[in-house]
Motif scaffolding. Structure first.
Motif, short mmCIF file in Angstrom:
data_model
loop_
_atom_site.label_atom_id
_atom_site.label_comp_id
_atom_site.label_asym_id
_atom_site.label_seq_id
_atom_site.Cartn_x
_atom_site.Cartn_y
_atom_site.Cartn_z
N LEU A 22 28.51 144.40 18.86
CA LEU A 22 26.94 144.36 18.80
C LEU A 22 26.44 144.82 19.80
O LEU A 22 26.87 144.81 21.11
N THR A 23 25.34 145.87 19.65
CA THR A 23 24.58 146.43 20.74
C THR A 23 23.70 145.35 21.71
O THR A 23 23.67 144.42 21.01
N ASP A 24 23.47 145.78 22.88
CA ASP A 24 22.63 144.68 23.69
C ASP A 24 21.55 144.39 22.89
O ASP A 24 21.05 143.29 23.11
N GLU A 25 20.72 145.35 22.21
CA GLU A 25 19.64 145.22 21.24
C GLU A 25 19.66 144.26 20.48
O GLU A 25 18.82 143.32 20.30
N GLU A 26 20.66 144.40 19.66
CA GLU A 26 21.33 143.42 18.61
C GLU A 26 21.38 142.02 19.12
O GLU A 26 20.63 140.91 18.61
N VAL A 27 22.16 141.77 20.24
CA VAL A 27 22.41 140.60 20.88
C VAL A 27 21.11 139.81 21.42
O VAL A 27 20.58 138.63 20.98
N ALA A 28 19.94 140.78 22.21
CA ALA A 28 18.85 140.17 22.68
C ALA A 28 17.98 140.04 21.38
O ALA A 28 17.43 138.64 21.46
N SER A 29 17.76 140.74 20.35
CA SER A 29 16.97 140.38 19.21
C SER A 29 17.46 138.99 18.52
O SER A 29 16.44 138.39 18.14
N TYR A 30 18.72 138.85 18.29
CA TYR A 30 19.26 137.70 17.67
C TYR A 30 19.07 136.47 18.51
O TYR A 30 18.55 135.66 18.00
N ASN A 31 18.93 136.65 19.63
CA ASN A 31 19.06 135.37 20.59
C ASN A 31 17.55 135.18 20.70
O ASN A 31 17.18 133.86 20.70
N ALA A 32 16.82 136.24 20.82
CA ALA A 32 15.18 135.77 20.42
C ALA A 32 14.78 135.28 19.28
O ALA A 32 14.08 133.93 19.28
N LEU A 33 15.38 135.53 18.30
CA LEU A 33 15.09 135.03 17.09
C LEU A 33 15.49 133.60 16.83
O LEU A 33 14.91 132.62 16.36
N THR A 34 16.86 133.42 17.23
CA THR A 34 17.42 132.23 17.48
C THR A 34 16.55 131.15 17.93
O THR A 34 16.22 130.12 17.60
N THR A 35 15.94 131.36 19.23
CA THR A 35 15.34 130.54 20.06
C THR A 35 14.06 130.38 19.21
O THR A 35 13.34 129.07 19.43
N SER A 36 13.29 131.31 18.73
CA SER A 36 11.98 131.40 17.80
C SER A 36 12.25 130.32 16.66
O SER A 36 11.61 129.38 16.62
N VAL A 37 13.26 130.46 15.98
CA VAL A 37 13.44 129.74 14.65
C VAL A 37 13.89 128.29 14.65
O VAL A 37 13.48 127.45 14.35
N LEU A 38 14.79 128.11 15.67
CA LEU A 38 15.53 126.74 16.26
C LEU A 38 14.42 126.09 16.92
O LEU A 38 14.75 124.63 17.27
N GLY A 39 13.37 126.63 17.34
CA GLY A 39 12.22 125.91 18.21
C GLY A 39 11.40 124.91 16.92
O GLY A 39 10.42 124.36 17.54
N ILE A 40 11.66 125.56 15.99
CA ILE A 40 10.84 124.53 14.85
C ILE A 40 11.53 123.44 14.46
O ILE A 40 12.63 123.58 13.84
N PRO A 41 11.10 122.21 14.87
CA PRO A 41 11.94 121.10 14.32
C PRO A 41 12.49 120.88 13.04
O PRO A 41 13.65 120.52 12.83
N VAL A 42 11.84 121.17 11.90
CA VAL A 42 12.24 121.18 10.61
C VAL A 42 13.41 122.15 10.32
O VAL A 42 14.34 121.88 9.45
N ILE A 43 13.31 123.22 10.87
CA ILE A 43 14.19 124.16 10.53
C ILE A 43 15.68 123.87 11.32
O ILE A 43 16.66 124.13 11.05
N ALA A 44 15.23 123.15 12.82
CA ALA A 44 16.47 123.16 13.24
C ALA A 44 17.14 121.85 12.97
O ALA A 44 18.40 121.84 12.87
N GLU A 45 16.45 120.92 12.43
CA GLU A 45 16.95 119.83 11.86
C GLU A 45 17.89 120.07 10.45
O GLU A 45 18.89 119.35 10.25
N TYR A 46 17.41 121.12 9.63
CA TYR A 46 18.23 121.78 8.52
C TYR A 46 19.53 122.17 9.04
O TYR A 46 20.46 122.01 8.38
N PHE A 47 19.53 123.33 10.01
CA PHE A 47 20.80 123.95 10.50
C PHE A 47 21.62 122.78 11.21
O PHE A 47 22.84 123.01 10.76
#
Length: 118
Positions: free
Chosen positions: A60-85
């Motif tokens: 994975l490129t550094d950009e892919e890792v950074a983008s995925y980590n940012a997305l993870t933080t953003s998406v899993l910061g929403i309680p209903v989504i975090a609860e689902y996963f």
């Protein structure tokens, strides 16, 4: 003993498990909000893409890792989504443990052709 009757009994037991019930409840809560549902679906697809790439031995490129980590933080910061996963993960663990028990009981060696096996 009919193996299909036993399998149906196991399926019914899984559906009665707390982990399954929590998963289905979290799923229904997520589906109540189409925007969050779409975000979760997009995140899951990106996650599978990353995993597929890693399984094929691609770096994975550094950009892919950074983008995925940012997305993870953003998406899993929403309680209903975090609860689902989280609920999905817990039920997945129970399901995998059941599959492991069955595999061991019938002496099914899924790693038969891995290195070191003779």
């Amino acid at each position: 003993m009919n193996v299909y009757d036993e399998a149906n009994g196991l399926a019914a037991a899984l559906k009665e498990s707390d982990e399954y019930k929590k998963f289905k409840l979290a799923e229904s809560k997520l589906k109540e909000n189409p925007e969050y549902f779409a975000m979760a679906k997009d995140y899951a697809q990106k996650q599978m893409g990353i995993q597929a790439k890693q399984m094929m031995g691609q770096e994975l490129t550094d950009e892919e890792v950074a983008s995925y980590n940012a997305l993870t933080t953003s998406v899993l910061g929403i309680p209903v989504i975090a609860e689902y996963f989280q609920a999905q993960m817990y039920f997945g663990m129970v399901f995998q443990e059941v599959m492991d028990i069955i595999s061991k009981a019938v002496d099914l060696d899924m790693g038969l052709f891995e290195d070191g096996c003779e």
